[in-house]
Write an enzyme that holds these catalytic residues in place. Sequence first.
Site, PDB file in Angstrom:
ATOM      1  CB  CYS A   1       3.145  -9.919   6.021  1.00 25.39           C
ATOM      2  SG  CYS A   1       4.585 -10.872   5.366  1.00 25.39           S
TER       3      CYS A   1
ATOM      4  CG  HIS B   1      -0.481  -7.077   1.913  1.00 28.73           C
ATOM      5  ND1 HIS B   1      -0.089  -6.952   3.341  1.00 28.73           N
ATOM      6  CD2 HIS B   1       0.598  -7.810   1.338  1.00 28.73           C
ATOM      7  CE1 HIS B   1       0.916  -7.711   3.521  1.00 28.73           C
ATOM      8  NE2 HIS B   1       1.290  -8.163   2.441  1.00 28.73           N
TER       9      HIS B   1
ATOM     10  CD  GLU C   1      -3.554  -5.476  -1.797  1.00 31.40           C
ATOM     11  OE1 GLU C   1      -2.118  -5.099  -2.062  1.00 31.40           O
ATOM     12  OE2 GLU C   1      -4.303  -5.203  -0.921  1.00 31.40           O
TER      13      GLU C   1
ATOM     14  CE  LYS D   1       2.511  -4.197   4.550  1.00 29.05           C
ATOM     15  NZ  LYS D   1       1.255  -4.266   4.265  1.00 29.05           N
TER      16      LYS D   1
ATOM     17  CG  HIS E   1       6.057  -5.411   5.118  1.00 28.48           C
ATOM     18  ND1 HIS E   1       5.403  -5.856   6.237  1.00 28.48           N
ATOM     19  CD2 HIS E   1       5.836  -6.703   4.151  1.00 28.48           C
ATOM     20  CE1 HIS E   1       4.425  -6.987   6.234  1.00 28.48           C
ATOM     21  NE2 HIS E   1       4.838  -7.426   4.854  1.00 28.48           N
TER      22      HIS E   1
ATOM     23  CG  PHE F   1       6.357 -14.255   3.327  1.00 28.42           C
ATOM     24  CD1 PHE F   1       6.028 -13.673   1.948  1.00 28.42           C
ATOM     25  CD2 PHE F   1       7.522 -13.750   4.003  1.00 28.42           C
ATOM     26  CE1 PHE F   1       6.843 -13.105   1.321  1.00 28.42           C
ATOM     27  CE2 PHE F   1       8.345 -12.974   3.359  1.00 28.42           C
ATOM     28  CZ  PHE F   1       8.142 -12.374   2.106  1.00 28.42           C
TER      29      PHE F   1
END
Lengths: 89, 414
Positions: free
Chosen positions: B164, B304, B315, B336, B341, B400
Amino acid sequence: MADPIMGRIESLLATDLSIPQDKIRPEADLRHDLGLDSFAAVELVFALEEAFAIKISEEEIAEVKTVGDLAAAVRQKVQGDAPPAPAQP
Amino acid sequence: MARRRVVVTGLGVVAPNGLGVAEFWQATLEGRSGIGPVTGFDASIFDSRIAGEVKGLDPLAFLPPNVARKTDRYVHLGIAASSEALRDSGLELDREDRVRIGSIIGSGLGGVLFHEEQILAGYEKGAHRLNPLCVPRITPNAVASHIAIQHGLLGPNLVISTACASGTHAVGESLRKIQHGEADVMVTGGAEAPLTQFTFGAYAAMRVLSKRNDAPEKASRPFERGRDGFVLAEGGAALILEELGHACRRGARIYAELIGYSACSGAHHMVIPDPTGSDAAHAMTLALRDAGVGPADVGYIKAHGTSTQANDVAETRAIKDVFGEHARRIPISATKSVTGHSIGAAGAIEAIACCLTISQGVIHPTANLDEPDPECDLDYVPKTAREARVDIALSNSFGFGNANACLVFARFAP
């Protein structure tokens, strides 16, 4: 369509490889006139093998230079067999 | 010796909520989602049946027919975006030293659609009957190679795969190539086309995808109390990075300056972020340090913000750790929420959002933020865009495998 083998070769060259129809003549050299690289030639042979249920050896492929050579190689394989599958529209 | 300065002079994007920068940005400002039911394959067996598909992309608009037919969809997305970005930059490549122009693109997965098709064909017809161009069609670096072949770019050429965060790492490493003098111009960004039955199933198996099938456009809800996972998407995004002197000499339009980048690992778990957010905080701190700015200088954070339980809380904690009291005063938004995503493309799409925020003075909203999670208590610019002068913007990507990367963009001032 007079010749289903030539018909199939023409349609593969025109649709899959974007070769203009007017350049596809029996004497046209696959590499020099039509711009096929070695990968495109293998793809073309694979497609023909599937369409006509035949097997063309690496050695036979190496002998093929022109559209006419290719048609002849295919014709040799299908002769005496059941009628070939019809060319795609 | 002072570092070479790097500016953004071209943008291109193909996203689920818009083809081209203008369409994408308008939709994003309006909080218009590109998420809908999966149409590319039969998703009826899955609990999650929604995705962010890029609709109406014609590869023949960017590629010759024989190349378009021999490339995976993720390459089409990357080529579409990079073509728009190059056109937007006004670069006349025939007048440039192509040795000094490179391309680094992020992709988490590469040509998975073609890979899947060939595996099926291989099991059916025999693996000795595979397409002779199988390898170069599947390989993740195909996208950067095709960009170079199409435009004759002879500089550094690579693909970065960090799940990602791939798109963010690609932009950051491109920054370094120019700072270090290895290139003057970089075509960078991300490309991902993960919407195949197998790949979708693999993400579904992780139980990370939203199941809000009855309201797809509301499914991606970063920081919202009722969020239930992310929405898998495809996309392509490209930025033209250029050494400042090079850009000035040709009178290029400058969207923003890229002043900082960080890359680090949480070394914690392949999927789960460190719940304390300490690794994300570390990534943000490193990027600010690299940029030479302090927390109080930052006027916008592009989060993110995936819409998973774990990310959005971690986050938020990380932002509080890094920014302290200032955290509550910084507008934060999650792109997103409208794009879903798109894995390796996401960071690049969101870098574009940061550039446009700075250049146009407007912050896009976090869509679908009806009721914030009590643990997510910062200003996420809910639902409505906000006009604001932003001088410094931070863009976060946490992939990830705990692959973390941040970018810092600044308003350009000579």
